[in-house]
Design a protein around this motif. Structure first.
Motif, PDB file in Angstrom:
ATOM      1  N   VAL A  66     -11.131   5.425   6.089  1.00 36.00           N
ATOM      2  CA  VAL A  66     -10.246   4.513   5.363  1.00 36.00           C
ATOM      3  C   VAL A  66     -10.212   4.889   3.883  1.00 36.00           C
ATOM      4  CG1 VAL A  66      -9.843   2.118   4.687  1.00 36.00           C
ATOM      5  CG2 VAL A  66     -10.650   2.650   7.002  1.00 36.00           C
ATOM      6  N   LEU A  67      -8.986   5.044   3.350  1.00 34.97           N
ATOM      7  CA  LEU A  67      -8.815   5.320   1.927  1.00 34.97           C
ATOM      8  C   LEU A  67      -8.668   4.033   1.122  1.00 34.97           C
ATOM      9  CD1 LEU A  67      -7.458   7.837   3.558  1.00 34.97           C
ATOM     10  CD2 LEU A  67      -6.463   8.380   1.346  1.00 34.97           C
ATOM     11  N   TYR A  68      -7.963   3.068   1.721  1.00 38.20           N
ATOM     12  CA  TYR A  68      -7.631   1.840   0.990  1.00 38.20           C
ATOM     13  C   TYR A  68      -7.258   0.772   2.009  1.00 38.20           C
ATOM     14  CZ  TYR A  68      -5.156  -1.379  -2.139  1.00 38.20           C
ATOM     15  OH  TYR A  68      -4.737  -2.504  -2.826  1.00 38.20           O
ATOM     16  N   GLU A  69      -7.622  -0.475   1.682  1.00 35.56           N
ATOM     17  CA  GLU A  69      -7.250  -1.590   2.560  1.00 35.56           C
ATOM     18  C   GLU A  69      -6.878  -2.801   1.717  1.00 35.56           C
ATOM     19  OE1 GLU A  69      -8.978  -4.502   6.112  1.00 35.56           O
ATOM     20  OE2 GLU A  69     -10.018  -2.613   5.615  1.00 35.56           O
ATOM     21  N   LEU A  70      -5.727  -3.382   2.058  1.00 28.93           N
ATOM     22  CA  LEU A  70      -5.278  -4.627   1.443  1.00 28.93           C
ATOM     23  C   LEU A  70      -5.231  -5.674   2.554  1.00 28.93           C
ATOM     24  CD1 LEU A  70      -4.165  -5.820  -1.277  1.00 28.93           C
ATOM     25  CD2 LEU A  70      -1.880  -5.427  -0.337  1.00 28.93           C
ATOM     26  N   TYR A  71      -6.195  -6.576   2.518  1.00 27.45           N
ATOM     27  CA  TYR A  71      -6.347  -7.555   3.597  1.00 27.45           C
ATOM     28  C   TYR A  71      -5.863  -8.922   3.114  1.00 27.45           C
ATOM     29  CZ  TYR A  71      -8.515 -10.240   7.383  1.00 27.45           C
ATOM     30  OH  TYR A  71      -8.747 -11.076   8.448  1.00 27.45           O
ATOM     31  N   LYS A  85     -13.786   6.252  -2.602  1.00 25.13           N
ATOM     32  CA  LYS A  85     -14.043   5.104  -3.497  1.00 25.13           C
ATOM     33  C   LYS A  85     -13.692   5.458  -4.942  1.00 25.13           C
ATOM     34  CE  LYS A  85     -17.589   2.492  -0.987  1.00 25.13           C
ATOM     35  NZ  LYS A  85     -16.804   1.257  -0.914  1.00 25.13           N
ATOM     36  N   GLY A  86     -12.907   4.573  -5.565  1.00 23.57           N
ATOM     37  CA  GLY A  86     -12.505   4.773  -6.962  1.00 23.57           C
ATOM     38  C   GLY A  86     -11.445   5.831  -7.168  1.00 23.57           C
ATOM     39  N   ARG A  87     -10.864   6.339  -6.084  1.00 26.80           N
ATOM     40  CA  ARG A  87      -9.893   7.422  -6.214  1.00 26.80           C
ATOM     41  C   ARG A  87      -8.482   7.008  -5.801  1.00 26.80           C
ATOM     42  NH1 ARG A  87     -11.321  12.228  -2.784  1.00 26.80           N
ATOM     43  NH2 ARG A  87      -9.543  13.094  -3.934  1.00 26.80           N
ATOM     44  N   THR A  88      -8.278   5.742  -5.457  1.00 25.51           N
ATOM     45  CA  THR A  88      -6.962   5.320  -4.993  1.00 25.51           C
ATOM     46  C   THR A  88      -6.482   4.102  -5.764  1.00 25.51           C
ATOM     47  OG1 THR A  88      -7.939   3.932  -3.259  1.00 25.51           O
ATOM     48  CG2 THR A  88      -7.342   6.188  -2.654  1.00 25.51           C
ATOM     49  N   SER A  89      -5.163   3.948  -5.799  1.00 25.14           N
ATOM     50  CA  SER A  89      -4.533   2.747  -6.374  1.00 25.14           C
ATOM     51  C   SER A  89      -3.198   2.551  -5.658  1.00 25.14           C
ATOM     52  CB  SER A  89      -4.321   2.903  -7.876  1.00 25.14           C
ATOM     53  OG  SER A  89      -3.513   4.032  -8.170  1.00 25.14           O
ATOM     54  N   LEU A  90      -2.833   1.291  -5.454  1.00 23.87           N
ATOM     55  CA  LEU A  90      -1.632   0.979  -4.686  1.00 23.87           C
ATOM     56  C   LEU A  90      -0.513   0.514  -5.608  1.00 23.87           C
ATOM     57  CD1 LEU A  90      -0.201   0.559  -1.945  1.00 23.87           C
ATOM     58  CD2 LEU A  90      -1.141  -1.779  -1.933  1.00 23.87           C
ATOM     59  N   ASP A  91       0.655   1.112  -5.433  1.00 24.57           N
ATOM     60  CA  ASP A  91       1.870   0.667  -6.111  1.00 24.57           C
ATOM     61  C   ASP A  91       2.628  -0.226  -5.118  1.00 24.57           C
ATOM     62  OD1 ASP A  91       4.232   0.254  -7.408  1.00 24.57           O
ATOM     63  OD2 ASP A  91       4.628   2.366  -7.842  1.00 24.57           O
ATOM     64  N   GLN A  92       2.512  -1.530  -5.308  1.00 20.24           N
ATOM     65  CA  GLN A  92       3.106  -2.466  -4.349  1.00 20.24           C
ATOM     66  C   GLN A  92       4.620  -2.554  -4.462  1.00 20.24           C
ATOM     67  OE1 GLN A  92       1.279  -6.326  -4.109  1.00 20.24           O
ATOM     68  NE2 GLN A  92      -0.811  -5.505  -4.114  1.00 20.24           N
ATOM     69  N   ASP A  93       5.192  -2.015  -5.537  1.00 17.10           N
ATOM     70  CA  ASP A  93       6.651  -2.027  -5.668  1.00 17.10           C
ATOM     71  C   ASP A  93       7.303  -1.134  -4.619  1.00 17.10           C
ATOM     72  OD1 ASP A  93       6.521  -3.767  -7.804  1.00 17.10           O
ATOM     73  OD2 ASP A  93       6.470  -2.160  -9.304  1.00 17.10           O
TER      74      ASP A  93
END
Length: 299
Positions: A66-71, A85-93
């Protein structure tokens, strides 16, 4: 235009070609640069009647890490694999996951999953695959002279080196330019891959015939695989030497070789003359005896 900038521009255009060509397909092809940020798009459009509290969104790599999870609107870092860890960010747009500090080992297949909370549990409503390619620009090739030409040969030995690139280049070769001709010299590339970064260093070594009567410019060219732009070294210039100048250096070398012998002969001759002069000034034994005999007769 700078060759490195040209290569980066070509890489960007290549990424755009990958992206748009495969947009209608099930898998997106995307190119990222080493140590920079790569995009893992999900192409998800949230329904207007759906809130984030109803969604579970996460990305996995080809090994199901898993790279990223938005629950349900909240990030779940505890479910993220240690290498991400610490290497991802989500652009929700636009529902695109940014993967920072991309490494060669990050290349491969990624998948985005979107689930919606239903009456009977989570229901899958969307997924998208992205195949991530990683590119590292090689350094500008550098030419270094191994040995200069000698009196008996006009060949010079040189090495060309380019470092920290990925993937392996197509080829590396030497270009020799004179006023009247341009000649390419191909050679077998020496390839070294770093065990940690997986980046490549490549080099070639050649012995080139260079006429001493011609001005010569030598270049080293590197041809990458993923782009058509070549990387070229700074020119290594060799000025012409006339035949008279070359003969002068030869005569000068002969003079330097024979000079110690001449000096030795002169020193021996001077020493011999000095010894002879000293012998003449000193009275001999016979003369002393004659003086003693003469004095005895007088007495």
């Amino acid at each position: 235009m700078d060759f490195r900038c040209t290569m980066e521009l070509s890489g960007t255009l290549l990424a755009m070609v990958f992206f748009f060509f495969s947009d209608a397909a099930s898998t997106i092809q995307y190119l990222a640069y080493f140590s920079e940020t790569g995009d893992l798009p999900c192409h998800f459009i949230k329904p207007q009647n759906t809130s984030l509290d109803e969604l579970v969104v996460f990305w996995q790599d080809q090994h199901n890490r898993v790279l990223y999870e938005l629950y349900k609107g909240k990030e779940k870092p505890e479910n993220v694999n240690l290498m991400y860890k610490g290497r991802t960010s989500l652009d929700q747009d636009n529902w695109t996951l940014r993967l920072h500090d991309v490494q060669i080992k990050d290349r491969g297949l990624y998948q985005c999953y979107v689930h919606r909370q239903g009456p009977n549990g989570l229901v899958s409503i969307h997924n998208k695959k992205t195949n991530l390619f990683v590119l590292a620009n090689f350094s500008q090739p550098e030419i270094s002279l191994v040995s200069n030409r000698t009196e008996n040969s006009d060949n010079i030995n040189l090495t060309c080196l380019s470092t920290k690139g990925y993937p392996e280049p197509k080829k590396m070769f030497i270009v020799l330019n004179t006023e009247n001709s341009t000649t390419e010299y191909n050679a077998v590339m020496n390839i070294f891959q770093d065990n940690v970064t997986e980046l490549y260093n490549v080099s070639v070594s050649l012995s080139l015939p260079v006429s001493p009567e011609a001005n010569v410019s030598i270049f080293c060219d590197l041809e990458p695989k993923l782009t058509q732009t070549r990387l070229r070294s700074q020119p290594y210039n060799i000025d012409a030497k006339s035949r008279n100048t070359r003969q002068l250096f030869t005569d000068h070398g002969i003079l330097i070789t024979t000079l110690p012998v001449l000096l030795s002969i002169v020193c021996v001759m001077v020493f011999s003359l000095i010894v002879k002069k000293r012998k003449k000034k000193q009275p001999g034994p016979s003369h002393e005896c004659e003086v003693i005999e003469t004095e005895g007769e007088e007495n």
